[in-house]
Scaffold this motif. Structure first.
Motif, PDB file in Angstrom:
ATOM      1  N   LEU A 193      13.210  67.028  69.897  1.00 48.70           N
ATOM      2  CA  LEU A 193      12.844  66.178  71.041  1.00 48.70           C
ATOM      3  C   LEU A 193      12.802  64.705  70.639  1.00 48.70           C
ATOM      4  N   ILE A 194      12.265  64.432  69.470  1.00 49.99           N
ATOM      5  CA  ILE A 194      12.211  63.042  68.995  1.00 49.99           C
ATOM      6  C   ILE A 194      13.621  62.517  68.747  1.00 49.99           C
ATOM      7  N   ALA A 195      14.471  63.331  68.140  1.00 53.19           N
ATOM      8  CA  ALA A 195      15.859  62.919  67.889  1.00 53.19           C
ATOM      9  C   ALA A 195      16.589  62.627  69.192  1.00 53.19           C
ATOM     10  N   GLU A 196      16.355  63.445  70.204  1.00 52.67           N
ATOM     11  CA  GLU A 196      16.983  63.216  71.512  1.00 52.67           C
ATOM     12  C   GLU A 196      16.470  61.931  72.154  1.00 52.67           C
ATOM     13  N   ALA A 197      15.187  61.659  71.990  1.00 56.98           N
ATOM     14  CA  ALA A 197      14.620  60.413  72.535  1.00 56.98           C
ATOM     15  C   ALA A 197      15.204  59.201  71.815  1.00 56.98           C
ATOM     16  N   ILE A 198      15.346  59.312  70.506  1.00 54.32           N
ATOM     17  CA  ILE A 198      15.948  58.223  69.725  1.00 54.32           C
ATOM     18  C   ILE A 198      17.380  57.986  70.188  1.00 54.32           C
ATOM     19  N   GLN A 199      18.126  59.062  70.356  1.00 55.36           N
ATOM     20  CA  GLN A 199      19.518  58.942  70.793  1.00 55.36           C
ATOM     21  C   GLN A 199      19.603  58.317  72.187  1.00 55.36           C
ATOM     22  N   ALA A 200      18.737  58.718  73.102  1.00 56.89           N
ATOM     23  CA  ALA A 200      18.750  58.159  74.453  1.00 56.89           C
ATOM     24  C   ALA A 200      18.442  56.665  74.417  1.00 56.89           C
ATOM     25  N   TYR A 201      17.482  56.261  73.596  1.00 61.77           N
ATOM     26  CA  TYR A 201      17.135  54.844  73.480  1.00 61.77           C
ATOM     27  C   TYR A 201      18.316  54.054  72.917  1.00 61.77           C
ATOM     28  N   GLU A 202      18.955  54.601  71.873  1.00 63.53           N
ATOM     29  CA  GLU A 202      20.093  53.907  71.263  1.00 63.53           C
ATOM     30  C   GLU A 202      21.249  53.752  72.240  1.00 63.53           C
ATOM     31  N   GLN A 203      21.512  54.775  73.028  1.00 63.31           N
ATOM     32  CA  GLN A 203      22.615  54.690  73.984  1.00 63.31           C
ATOM     33  C   GLN A 203      22.366  53.615  75.030  1.00 63.31           C
ATOM     34  N   GLU A 204      21.113  53.394  75.357  1.00 62.92           N
ATOM     35  CA  GLU A 204      20.811  52.412  76.399  1.00 62.92           C
ATOM     36  C   GLU A 204      20.592  51.003  75.865  1.00 62.92           C
ATOM     37  N   MET A 223       9.455  62.983  75.534  1.00 58.28           N
ATOM     38  CA  MET A 223       9.104  61.723  74.886  1.00 58.28           C
ATOM     39  C   MET A 223      10.088  60.653  75.349  1.00 58.28           C
ATOM     40  N   LYS A 224       9.586  59.492  75.676  1.00 58.84           N
ATOM     41  CA  LYS A 224      10.427  58.362  76.089  1.00 58.84           C
ATOM     42  C   LYS A 224      10.098  57.178  75.194  1.00 58.84           C
ATOM     43  N   ILE A 225      11.124  56.544  74.707  1.00 59.39           N
ATOM     44  CA  ILE A 225      10.965  55.355  73.878  1.00 59.39           C
ATOM     45  C   ILE A 225      11.237  54.152  74.772  1.00 59.39           C
ATOM     46  N   ASN A 226      10.264  53.248  74.836  1.00 65.65           N
ATOM     47  CA  ASN A 226      10.363  52.123  75.758  1.00 65.65           C
ATOM     48  C   ASN A 226      10.668  50.789  75.101  1.00 65.65           C
ATOM     49  N   ASN A 227      10.435  50.670  73.793  1.00 66.73           N
ATOM     50  CA  ASN A 227      10.643  49.379  73.139  1.00 66.73           C
ATOM     51  C   ASN A 227      10.935  49.583  71.655  1.00 66.73           C
ATOM     52  N   GLU A 228      11.167  48.485  70.961  1.00 72.41           N
ATOM     53  CA  GLU A 228      11.525  48.527  69.547  1.00 72.41           C
ATOM     54  C   GLU A 228      10.408  49.127  68.697  1.00 72.41           C
ATOM     55  N   ALA A 229       9.158  48.832  69.017  1.00 74.59           N
ATOM     56  CA  ALA A 229       8.032  49.387  68.254  1.00 74.59           C
ATOM     57  C   ALA A 229       7.991  50.912  68.390  1.00 74.59           C
ATOM     58  N   ASP A 230       8.177  51.406  69.620  1.00 72.83           N
ATOM     59  CA  ASP A 230       8.222  52.862  69.839  1.00 72.83           C
ATOM     60  C   ASP A 230       9.392  53.481  69.070  1.00 72.83           C
ATOM     61  N   TYR A 231      10.505  52.763  69.045  1.00 75.07           N
ATOM     62  CA  TYR A 231      11.714  53.224  68.354  1.00 75.07           C
ATOM     63  C   TYR A 231      11.433  53.412  66.861  1.00 75.07           C
ATOM     64  N   LYS A 232      10.791  52.423  66.250  1.00 73.47           N
ATOM     65  CA  LYS A 232      10.463  52.514  64.825  1.00 73.47           C
ATOM     66  C   LYS A 232       9.457  53.628  64.561  1.00 73.47           C
ATOM     67  N   LYS A 233       8.464  53.771  65.427  1.00 74.31           N
ATOM     68  CA  LYS A 233       7.469  54.840  65.271  1.00 74.31           C
ATOM     69  C   LYS A 233       8.131  56.211  65.391  1.00 74.31           C
ATOM     70  N   ALA A 234       9.087  56.331  66.308  1.00 79.04           N
ATOM     71  CA  ALA A 234       9.786  57.600  66.490  1.00 79.04           C
ATOM     72  C   ALA A 234      10.548  57.978  65.224  1.00 79.04           C
ATOM     73  N   PHE A 235      11.178  57.001  64.577  1.00 74.56           N
ATOM     74  CA  PHE A 235      11.889  57.275  63.326  1.00 74.56           C
ATOM     75  C   PHE A 235      10.917  57.717  62.236  1.00 74.56           C
ATOM     76  N   GLU A 236       9.761  57.047  62.158  1.00 72.89           N
ATOM     77  CA  GLU A 236       8.766  57.419  61.149  1.00 72.89           C
ATOM     78  C   GLU A 236       8.279  58.848  61.388  1.00 72.89           C
TER      79      GLU A 236
END
Length: 118
Positions: free
Chosen positions: A35-46, A1-14
């Protein structure tokens, strides 16, 4: 899973919250949540910039959190008494040159930061 923007980020948390509420002992849901937690962490780091601590005690607490250290563990790492760590974190005690070196070498706190705020 890859998070590309803020909307994806919020959906991933939900989605993560929904999964953690029902996953119990289900290995498939646990793996999906991981997997979702790792995607969230990767997005936050970047993309998510957390404010840098402006005090030495704040920086030490951040490093303790990152390294999963308790005050007792930090005292052992720095080779000081646990009460000394407590005094440093509360601002009741100033650091010595020896302790500044240990903070830099063992916690990775930038030496310039230590000098600026100490």
């Amino acid at each position: 899973m890859k998070i590309n923007n803020e909307a994806d980020y919020k959906k991933a948390f939900e989605l993560f919250d929904a999964l953690t509420a029902v996953m119990t002992d289900n290995p498939q849901k646990q793996a999906e949540a991981r997997l979702i937690a790792e995607a969230i962490q990767a997005y936050e780091q970047e993309f998510v910039m957390f404010p840098r601590p402006s005090t030495l005690s704040g920086m030490i607490e951040l490093k303790m959190y990152e390294m999963k250290l308790k005050q007792k563990d930090l005292a052992e790492l720095l080779e000081v008494e646990a009460s000394r760590v407590s005094e440093l974190l509360s601002g009741k005690r100033r650091i010595t040159l020896d302790l500044a070196k240990k903070l830099h070498e063992r916690l990775g706190i930038d030496g310039n930061f230590i000098l600026e705020v100490a």
